[in-house]
Design an enzyme around this catalytic site. Sequence first.
Site, mmCIF file in Angstrom:
data_model
loop_
_atom_site.group_PDB
_atom_site.id
_atom_site.type_symbol
_atom_site.label_atom_id
_atom_site.label_comp_id
_atom_site.label_asym_id
_atom_site.label_seq_id
_atom_site.Cartn_x
_atom_site.Cartn_y
_atom_site.Cartn_z
ATOM 1 N N GLN A 266 -92.802 -14.803 6.006
ATOM 2 C CA GLN A 266 -93.320 -14.070 4.847
ATOM 3 C C GLN A 266 -94.695 -14.590 4.405
ATOM 4 O OE1 GLN A 266 -90.693 -11.829 3.411
ATOM 5 N NE2 GLN A 266 -92.452 -10.753 2.574
ATOM 6 N N ASN B 233 -82.478 0.875 5.314
ATOM 7 C CA ASN B 233 -83.714 1.319 4.677
ATOM 8 C C ASN B 233 -84.882 1.414 5.662
ATOM 9 O OD1 ASN B 233 -86.396 0.032 3.251
ATOM 10 N ND2 ASN B 233 -85.447 1.652 2.055
ATOM 11 N N LYS C 171 -88.320 -16.433 0.029
ATOM 12 C CA LYS C 171 -87.197 -15.592 0.476
ATOM 13 C C LYS C 171 -85.919 -16.138 -0.135
ATOM 14 C CE LYS C 171 -86.202 -12.058 3.121
ATOM 15 N NZ LYS C 171 -86.974 -10.837 3.423
ATOM 16 N N GLY D 83 -85.752 -6.483 -2.282
ATOM 17 C CA GLY D 83 -84.571 -6.269 -1.444
ATOM 18 C C GLY D 83 -84.770 -6.732 -0.011
ATOM 19 N N ASP D 84 -83.689 -6.718 0.729
ATOM 20 C CA ASP D 84 -83.687 -6.976 2.182
ATOM 21 C C ASP D 84 -82.315 -6.481 2.640
ATOM 22 O OD1 ASP D 84 -85.312 -8.641 4.386
ATOM 23 O OD2 ASP D 84 -83.209 -9.090 4.704
ATOM 24 N N LYS E 132 -97.181 -12.785 6.654
ATOM 25 C CA LYS E 132 -97.107 -11.344 6.413
ATOM 26 C C LYS E 132 -97.826 -11.004 5.105
ATOM 27 C CE LYS E 132 -93.031 -9.980 6.712
ATOM 28 N NZ LYS E 132 -91.757 -9.329 6.986
HETATM 29 P P1 NDP Z 1 -80.408 -2.623 5.362
HETATM 30 O O1 NDP Z 1 -79.324 -3.488 4.841
HETATM 31 O O2 NDP Z 1 -80.831 -1.441 4.594
HETATM 32 O O3 NDP Z 1 -80.044 -2.144 6.837
HETATM 33 C C1 NDP Z 1 -79.775 -3.023 7.864
HETATM 34 C C2 NDP Z 1 -79.305 -2.214 9.046
HETATM 35 O O4 NDP Z 1 -79.193 -3.080 10.181
HETATM 36 C C3 NDP Z 1 -77.929 -1.601 8.836
HETATM 37 O O5 NDP Z 1 -77.845 -0.408 9.555
HETATM 38 C C4 NDP Z 1 -77.016 -2.659 9.427
HETATM 39 O O6 NDP Z 1 -75.770 -2.153 9.869
HETATM 40 C C5 NDP Z 1 -77.833 -3.105 10.605
HETATM 41 N N1 NDP Z 1 -77.486 -4.474 11.008
HETATM 42 C C6 NDP Z 1 -77.426 -5.573 10.230
HETATM 43 N N2 NDP Z 1 -77.038 -6.628 10.954
HETATM 44 C C7 NDP Z 1 -76.865 -6.174 12.199
HETATM 45 C C8 NDP Z 1 -76.465 -6.767 13.404
HETATM 46 N N3 NDP Z 1 -76.155 -8.072 13.456
HETATM 47 N N4 NDP Z 1 -76.395 -5.992 14.514
HETATM 48 C C9 NDP Z 1 -76.708 -4.674 14.450
HETATM 49 N N5 NDP Z 1 -77.063 -4.048 13.334
HETATM 50 C C10 NDP Z 1 -77.155 -4.795 12.230
HETATM 51 O O7 NDP Z 1 -81.655 -3.614 5.614
HETATM 52 P P2 NDP Z 1 -83.187 -3.248 5.764
HETATM 53 O O8 NDP Z 1 -83.345 -1.962 6.462
HETATM 54 O O9 NDP Z 1 -83.820 -3.449 4.455
HETATM 55 O O10 NDP Z 1 -83.703 -4.437 6.697
HETATM 56 C C11 NDP Z 1 -83.691 -4.364 8.115
HETATM 57 C C12 NDP Z 1 -84.639 -5.393 8.685
HETATM 58 O O11 NDP Z 1 -85.965 -5.137 8.200
HETATM 59 C C13 NDP Z 1 -84.343 -6.847 8.300
HETATM 60 O O12 NDP Z 1 -84.738 -7.689 9.368
HETATM 61 C C14 NDP Z 1 -85.265 -7.089 7.128
HETATM 62 O O13 NDP Z 1 -85.561 -8.450 6.954
HETATM 63 C C15 NDP Z 1 -86.494 -6.312 7.573
HETATM 64 N N6 NDP Z 1 -87.408 -5.915 6.507
HETATM 65 C C16 NDP Z 1 -86.990 -5.162 5.447
HETATM 66 C C17 NDP Z 1 -87.896 -4.769 4.488
HETATM 67 C C18 NDP Z 1 -87.519 -3.865 3.381
HETATM 68 O O14 NDP Z 1 -88.434 -3.419 2.652
HETATM 69 N N7 NDP Z 1 -86.274 -3.507 3.194
HETATM 70 C C19 NDP Z 1 -89.299 -5.225 4.533
HETATM 71 C C20 NDP Z 1 -89.649 -5.954 5.727
HETATM 72 C C21 NDP Z 1 -88.713 -6.299 6.642
HETATM 73 P P3 NDP Z 1 -74.468 -2.151 8.895
HETATM 74 O O15 NDP Z 1 -74.607 -0.913 8.070
HETATM 75 O O16 NDP Z 1 -73.327 -2.155 9.832
HETATM 76 O O17 NDP Z 1 -74.558 -3.410 8.074
#
Ligand code: NDP
Length: 450
Positions: A115, A245, A130, A169-170, A118
Amino acid sequence: MKQNVKQIVEQVIEDVKAKNPLQEEFHQTVEEVLTSLIPVLEKNPNYIKYKILDRLVEPDRQIMFRVPWTDDKGEIHINRGFRVQFNSAIGPYKGGLRFHPSVNLSIIKFLGFEQIFKNSLTGLPIGGGKGGSDFNPKGKSDIEIMRFCQSFMTELYRHIGPDVDVPAGDIGVGGREIGYLYGQYKKIRNSTDQGVLTGKDLTFGGSLARIQATGYGVIYFVEEMLKEAGKDLKDKTIVVSGSGNVAIYTVKKAQELGAKVVAMCDSDGYIFDEEGIDVELIRQIKEVERKRIKEYAMRKPSAKYFEGNKGIWTVKADIVLPCATQNEIDLESAKIIVENGTIAVGEGSNMPCTNEAIKYFLEKGVLLAPAKATNAGGVATSALEMAQNSMRLSWTFEEVDEKLKDIMINIFKKTRDAAKEYGYGTNYLAGANIAGFIKVADAMVAEGIV
Ligand code: NDP
């Protein structure tokens, strides 16, 4: 001097491993980032003199705390909460909160370390931090989530503030959780400091386009990278992992620009839809109904569901965009992706590729859009949310989206130029590390040894 700098970097990496045993994800990112900085350190001996690397790898502070909460049956549970305030050289700590059973200090430290660079790349004044918890939100009632968030904030509130540390969020933390966290903060502090958290609902200081920002930003960055190589997104077949997301809005923007997304997953399995993913249906199932992705195949006849999510990388695609979690793509999957003729990998999730997978992609000439640049649109728009909160006004969706696009194009340019300047060609991972590092390092030199 050349040999000397390499030895110094290796020593810092060794020290990190010795001082932080078992923190594998943290070791992985430190090794990847520091190794790429060698040419910068050779050019600027001040960074060695001022011990920038040794200072960077040691967080300003690491907070771990107990989070007790009671479920709907009256049973008491204890989770562990974390907030790692990594580096504030260029602004208040800024970084998301992750609620997932896999969360531990290593995961939070790897995310916090990434972070720093970034946030620097966004060009906005935000430092790196974080946090999160090993709490599992899956299957919990709304009220249980609320009780957990309130308990989490009952400790966290004393460490954060709009000019100190601003969480967002994350994984596992979206608008609902941010709302409960903010409500509790306000109650304890008797203050309406809206800038203390980002990703808020529009009714109390949230920014338009924040929900879309990370995913849209991923596509803006990938589009620039492809343009540089004389290519574009039109008619490209894409695989996107995850269905949260980042994944949802990555798919939405990719489709708007003429690409066809054929596969997505959750942590149970993946779906393949040769007609192209209906992203509104995914949003309905995952965001609104909070159900599993296999539901999609039950509702869409052209789709097939497969248990387990590693198989998603066997789906043939021009571009793959991992948007789920860390280390999703190992060397074995990377080999399949290359064999399938993929031209570009865009990292939407943080550290989705192992270091071996990255090396393999670069060796094989696959364009790699690195996470710390590619997914920076989320935190950049969070910083725009903070700006709107300070000014007590809100910009339109179009205004925020336009600023986001400009920021992503600038991040690409900085990344590309730094890679070129330091002899890395189109290795944009090294370029992003270097461009992010220099601003932070210069601030750390200027601010003295603190
Ligand atoms: P969400 O919780 O909204 O979604 C995560 C998704 O990934 C879900 O579909 C989840 O499935 C899936 N998932 C989680 N763990 C695993 C795993 N071990 N194997 C396969 N699928 C998995 O999170 P975000 O979309 O916010 O975040 C996703 C990534 O993006 C993370 O690495 C986060 O750090 C990064 N990120 C997010 C930002 C943001 O603004 N939100 C900004 C920058 C980076 P399930 O529904 O089964 O849990």
